[in-house]
Scaffold this active site. Structure first.
Site, PDB file in Angstrom:
ATOM      1  N   CYS A   1       0.840  -1.194   0.000  1.00 19.36           N
ATOM      2  CA  CYS A   1       0.000   0.000   0.000  1.00 19.36           C
ATOM      3  C   CYS A   1       0.883   1.254   0.000  1.00 19.36           C
ATOM      4  CB  CYS A   1      -0.907  -0.016   1.224  1.00 19.36           C
ATOM      5  SG  CYS A   1      -1.807   1.524   1.453  1.00 19.36           S
TER       6      CYS A   1
ATOM      7  N   ASP B   1      -1.427  16.219  -1.755  1.00 18.81           N
ATOM      8  CA  ASP B   1      -1.641  15.373  -2.930  1.00 18.81           C
ATOM      9  C   ASP B   1      -0.584  15.701  -3.983  1.00 18.81           C
ATOM     10  OD1 ASP B   1      -4.410  13.741  -4.088  1.00 18.81           O
ATOM     11  OD2 ASP B   1      -2.859  14.350  -5.518  1.00 18.81           O
TER      12      ASP B   1
ATOM     13  N   ASN C   1     -13.436   9.254  -2.063  1.00 21.14           N
ATOM     14  CA  ASN C   1     -13.803   8.385  -3.175  1.00 21.14           C
ATOM     15  C   ASN C   1     -13.804   6.941  -2.676  1.00 21.14           C
ATOM     16  OD1 ASN C   1     -13.949  10.476  -5.132  1.00 21.14           O
ATOM     17  ND2 ASN C   1     -11.719  10.496  -5.290  1.00 21.14           N
TER      18      ASN C   1
ATOM     19  N   HIS D   1      -8.842   7.541   2.579  1.00 21.97           N
ATOM     20  CA  HIS D   1      -8.288   8.894   2.635  1.00 21.97           C
ATOM     21  C   HIS D   1      -9.377   9.922   2.365  1.00 21.97           C
ATOM     22  CE1 HIS D   1      -7.741   7.280  -1.446  1.00 21.97           C
ATOM     23  NE2 HIS D   1      -7.938   8.506  -1.893  1.00 21.97           N
TER      24      HIS D   1
ATOM     25  N   HIS E   1      -9.844  13.587   1.001  1.00 21.49           N
ATOM     26  CA  HIS E   1      -9.235  14.732   0.315  1.00 21.49           C
ATOM     27  C   HIS E   1      -9.775  16.016   0.941  1.00 21.49           C
ATOM     28  CE1 HIS E   1      -7.848  12.587  -3.448  1.00 21.49           C
ATOM     29  NE2 HIS E   1      -8.796  11.749  -3.079  1.00 21.49           N
TER      30      HIS E   1
HETATM   31  P1  AMP Z   1      -8.390   8.586  -4.992  1.00 19.46           P
HETATM   32  O1  AMP Z   1      -8.878   8.637  -6.414  1.00 19.46           O
HETATM   33  O2  AMP Z   1      -9.353   9.230  -4.052  1.00 19.46           O
HETATM   34  O3  AMP Z   1      -7.999   7.183  -4.574  1.00 19.46           O
HETATM   35  O4  AMP Z   1      -7.121   9.514  -4.948  1.00 19.46           O
HETATM   36  C1  AMP Z   1      -5.816   9.097  -4.720  1.00 19.46           C
HETATM   37  C2  AMP Z   1      -4.991  10.336  -4.715  1.00 19.46           C
HETATM   38  O5  AMP Z   1      -3.691   9.998  -4.273  1.00 19.46           O
HETATM   39  C3  AMP Z   1      -4.845  11.023  -6.066  1.00 19.46           C
HETATM   40  O6  AMP Z   1      -5.371  12.347  -5.967  1.00 19.46           O
HETATM   41  C4  AMP Z   1      -3.334  11.026  -6.310  1.00 19.46           C
HETATM   42  O7  AMP Z   1      -2.882  12.212  -6.906  1.00 19.46           O
HETATM   43  C5  AMP Z   1      -2.785  10.857  -4.914  1.00 19.46           C
HETATM   44  N1  AMP Z   1      -1.475  10.229  -4.840  1.00 19.46           N
HETATM   45  C6  AMP Z   1      -1.082   9.064  -5.412  1.00 19.46           C
HETATM   46  N2  AMP Z   1       0.192   8.777  -5.099  1.00 19.46           N
HETATM   47  C7  AMP Z   1       0.615   9.785  -4.288  1.00 19.46           C
HETATM   48  C8  AMP Z   1       1.846  10.086  -3.627  1.00 19.46           C
HETATM   49  N3  AMP Z   1       2.917   9.267  -3.723  1.00 19.46           N
HETATM   50  N4  AMP Z   1       1.929  11.211  -2.900  1.00 19.46           N
HETATM   51  C9  AMP Z   1       0.867  12.042  -2.785  1.00 19.46           C
HETATM   52  N5  AMP Z   1      -0.323  11.809  -3.374  1.00 19.46           N
HETATM   53  C10 AMP Z   1      -0.451  10.715  -4.124  1.00 19.46           C
HETATM   54 ZN    ZN Z   2      -2.391   1.276   3.628  1.00 16.94          ZN
END
Ligand code: AMP
Ligand code: ZN
Length: 118
Positions: free
Chosen positions: A4, A30, A86, A99, A101
């Site tokens: 993860c 993000d 989401n 998570h 946002h």
């Molecule tokens: P979700 O669609 O709600 O699962 O969003 C996942 C979010 O994680 C997206 O907005 C990505 O830009 C963000 N994300 C993915 N990898 C990383 C990372 N290494 N550091 C910061 N944000 C990330």
């Molecule tokens: Zn995790």
């Protein structure tokens, strides 16, 4: 959870721009911000999604909800912000570690998230 990415971010194995951390939660910016302020607030406990939450997570979820406005204000959301969780395929979840946002900042109202089809 071994593979993860958010668990790895919590452990410092993947770098992140940290916003906040305590014993239970972690917040970081993000990597692809959708607005001037865009960070995520996550439990340190690996919970895959909102579908997986149980009664035993009540305090943890409450803590996240209470922290969201405090951190949003600290990050510069002085006139409101949006919180998004989401969930699953239909919800467009990409990372399966729960998570929230927090999106805002700037002076422009955020676009409508799901336009009314009529
Ligand atoms: P979700 O669609 O709600 O699962 O969003 C996942 C979010 O994680 C997206 O907005 C990505 O830009 C963000 N994300 C993915 N990898 C990383 C990372 N290494 N550091 C910061 N944000 C990330
Ligand atoms: Zn995790």
């Amino acid at each position: 959870m071994e593979n993860c990415i958010f668990c790895k971010i919590i452990k410092g194995e993947i770098p992140s721009k940290k916003v906040y951390e305590d014993a239970d939660v972690f917040a970081f910016h993000d990597i692809h911000p959708a607005a001037p302020v865009h960070f995520m607030l996550i439990p340190k406990l690996h919970i895959a999604s909102l579908v997986e939450v149980e009664e035993k997570h009540r305090d943890l979820l409450g803590k996240i909800m209470l922290l969201a406005p405090r951190l949003a204000k600290e990050q510069g959301c002085t006139d409101g912000f949006r919180t998004i969780i989401n969930t699953g395929r239909i919800g467009g979840q990409e990372v399966y570690h729960l998570h929230t946002h927090i999106i805002g900042g700037g002076s422009e109202k955020l676009p409508v998230m799901i336009p009314n089809p009529s």
